[in-house]
Scaffold this active site. Sequence first.
Site, PDB file in Angstrom:
ATOM      1  N   ASP A  54      11.098 -10.709   6.625  1.00 19.14           N
ATOM      2  CA  ASP A  54       9.725 -10.429   7.067  1.00 19.14           C
ATOM      3  C   ASP A  54       9.030  -9.636   5.974  1.00 19.14           C
ATOM      4  OD1 ASP A  54       7.379  -9.876   8.380  1.00 19.14           O
ATOM      5  OD2 ASP A  54       8.302  -8.822  10.077  1.00 19.14           O
ATOM      6  N   ASP A  65       3.280 -13.985  12.100  1.00 16.28           N
ATOM      7  CA  ASP A  65       3.243 -12.829  12.995  1.00 16.28           C
ATOM      8  C   ASP A  65       1.799 -12.321  12.995  1.00 16.28           C
ATOM      9  OD1 ASP A  65       3.345 -10.271  14.086  1.00 16.28           O
ATOM     10  OD2 ASP A  65       5.087  -9.590  12.973  1.00 16.28           O
ATOM     11  N   LYS A 120      13.474  -6.657   6.084  1.00 12.33           N
ATOM     12  CA  LYS A 120      12.117  -6.432   5.578  1.00 12.33           C
ATOM     13  C   LYS A 120      12.144  -6.535   4.062  1.00 12.33           C
ATOM     14  CE  LYS A 120       9.929  -5.339   9.449  1.00 12.33           C
ATOM     15  NZ  LYS A 120       8.770  -6.107   9.927  1.00 12.33           N
ATOM     16  N   GLY A 137       8.701  -7.606  18.180  1.00 13.26           N
ATOM     17  CA  GLY A 137       8.714  -6.234  18.698  1.00 13.26           C
ATOM     18  C   GLY A 137       7.885  -5.324  17.817  1.00 13.26           C
ATOM     19  N   GLU A 177       8.998 -14.788   7.551  1.00 10.63           N
ATOM     20  CA  GLU A 177       7.940 -14.294   8.439  1.00 10.63           C
ATOM     21  C   GLU A 177       6.797 -13.674   7.629  1.00 10.63           C
ATOM     22  OE1 GLU A 177       9.639 -11.834  11.487  1.00 10.63           O
ATOM     23  OE2 GLU A 177       7.701 -11.042  12.144  1.00 10.63           O
ATOM     24  N   LYS A 194       3.938 -11.616  19.983  1.00  6.26           N
ATOM     25  CA  LYS A 194       3.892 -10.213  20.401  1.00  6.26           C
ATOM     26  C   LYS A 194       2.747 -10.122  21.397  1.00  6.26           C
ATOM     27  CE  LYS A 194       5.647  -8.219  16.106  1.00  6.26           C
ATOM     28  NZ  LYS A 194       5.300  -7.498  14.867  1.00  6.26           N
ATOM     29  N   SER A 221      15.838  -6.189  13.637  1.00  3.36           N
ATOM     30  CA  SER A 221      14.982  -6.099  12.458  1.00  3.36           C
ATOM     31  C   SER A 221      15.368  -4.839  11.698  1.00  3.36           C
ATOM     32  CB  SER A 221      13.524  -6.033  12.920  1.00  3.36           C
ATOM     33  OG  SER A 221      12.667  -5.741  11.843  1.00  3.36           O
TER      34      SER A 221
HETATM   35  O1  OSB Z   1       6.445  -7.182  11.617  1.00  3.52           O
HETATM   36  O2  OSB Z   1       7.772  -7.544  13.193  1.00  3.52           O
HETATM   37  C1  OSB Z   1       7.105  -6.748  12.538  1.00  3.52           C
HETATM   38  C2  OSB Z   1       7.812  -3.172  13.701  1.00  3.52           C
HETATM   39  C3  OSB Z   1       6.545  -2.640  13.630  1.00  3.52           C
HETATM   40  C4  OSB Z   1       5.502  -3.411  13.179  1.00  3.52           C
HETATM   41  C5  OSB Z   1       5.718  -4.733  12.806  1.00  3.52           C
HETATM   42  C6  OSB Z   1       6.982  -5.293  12.885  1.00  3.52           C
HETATM   43  C7  OSB Z   1       8.054  -4.478  13.301  1.00  3.52           C
HETATM   44  C8  OSB Z   1       9.443  -4.918  13.355  1.00  3.52           C
HETATM   45  C9  OSB Z   1      10.393  -4.194  14.281  1.00  3.52           C
HETATM   46  O3  OSB Z   1       9.895  -5.799  12.637  1.00  3.52           O
HETATM   47  C10 OSB Z   1      10.745  -4.983  15.472  1.00  3.52           C
HETATM   48  C11 OSB Z   1      11.378  -4.126  16.548  1.00  3.52           C
HETATM   49  O4  OSB Z   1      12.565  -3.801  16.430  1.00  3.52           O
HETATM   50  O5  OSB Z   1      10.703  -3.776  17.530  1.00  3.52           O
HETATM   51 MG    MG Z   2       6.707  -9.284  11.579  1.00  3.98          MG
END
Ligand code: OSB
Ligand code: MG
Length: 367
Positions: free
Chosen positions: A187, A237, A162, A289, A212, A261, A135
């Site tokens: 995302d 998510d 993102k 994550g 996402e 998650k 990500s």
């Molecule tokens: O939306 O998936 C998400 C990190 C922090 C909060 C939300 C998200 C994320 C990530 C990072 O996309 C995922 C990772 O590398 O752990």
């Molecule tokens: Mg997400």
Amino acid sequence: MHIDEVELRLIRLPYRAPFKTSFAEESEKHAVIVTVRSEGVEGYGEGVMDPFPHYREECIAGAWHLLRNAFAPDLLANGCDDPAMLAARWARWRGNPMAKTALELAVWDLHARRLDMPLRTLLGGKRTAIPVGASLGMASIEHTVDNVRRHVEQGYKRVKLKIEPGWDVDLLAAVRAEFSFIELTVDANSAYTLADIDVLRAIDGFGLHYIEQPLHWDDMVEHAHLAELIHTPICLDETLTSPARVKAALDLGACSVVNVKVGRVGGLQAVREIHDLCVQRGVPMWCGGMLETGIGRAHNIHLATMPGFVYPGDTASASRTYARDIVEQPLEAHDGVMPVPDGAGIGVTLDRAFLAEVTEQVEVVRL
Ligand code: OSB
Ligand code: MG
């Protein structure tokens, strides 16, 4: 199983680089590391709450209060023979899945260590390695294209970008110009509304594997509407906070891909229920994550070995995020494949000296 004590530990760990999403830019991790101790054996869990509720509603101060005054006292008073029962026992305290999960994970790890089995085996996971993606936080277009190239060269199986309004179509055009065939996703972390339908339709033209959480962080109805208007599958998510809500989202047609998650859905037992539902309905899942330290990351790797996790998850190499981690074992992917840490429980041990350096606060709860 009798639990002797529960340790709550707040740590602060710098990221190698700030991580920017549509909801915040963060330069360090604040994590609650939970340790449960029983007859000389320890188990570890990690809470993914942040100091402030930018992702979902929970925050560290509230979670600490509930762990200290509700969940840990219940565990110490009543013990636990089967960690699968904890979520039901704690259901009388409504919501707060991340806080509950931090302690539930520690009990699962302890339970697996006492049985001298890898956690994945208790979950029915047979794989000893899992495919992973990465990500990428928001950065300039040039930097993002370089970053995509670096991750593709390293063999990551999927790249997620993102996005937010105004930071989407040009970025995707630049990435797709060089990488037309990679498994690419975006995302939005809830940054769009249905009023943005024209730009969402433009995003629909980039052959994404899924989009996402484009809309509001608690919404299902508008996501179901959007699913009728675009071809790209919708992955939820933020919205999916329990097995019941996953079922509702699938029944409504609000998503056709599920990001799991463990902290967001309320623990490993909740993950198992969601897993079985998605397998039964043929809905692809993947493990999300929260930039976890080695404790939460190791839990994610174990749970992602369950057979329903068919898309690459966000459990990438720890070294992408941290110069130094709090666990002794490096959690590193090779050619986009993350080996599952070997040994009992989650298979990692704490680097105690470094943990002490990054600790902000410790509280040991006994009866
Ligand atoms: O939306 O998936 C998400 C990190 C922090 C909060 C939300 C998200 C994320 C990530 C990072 O996309 C995922 C990772 O590398 O752990
Ligand atoms: Mg997400």
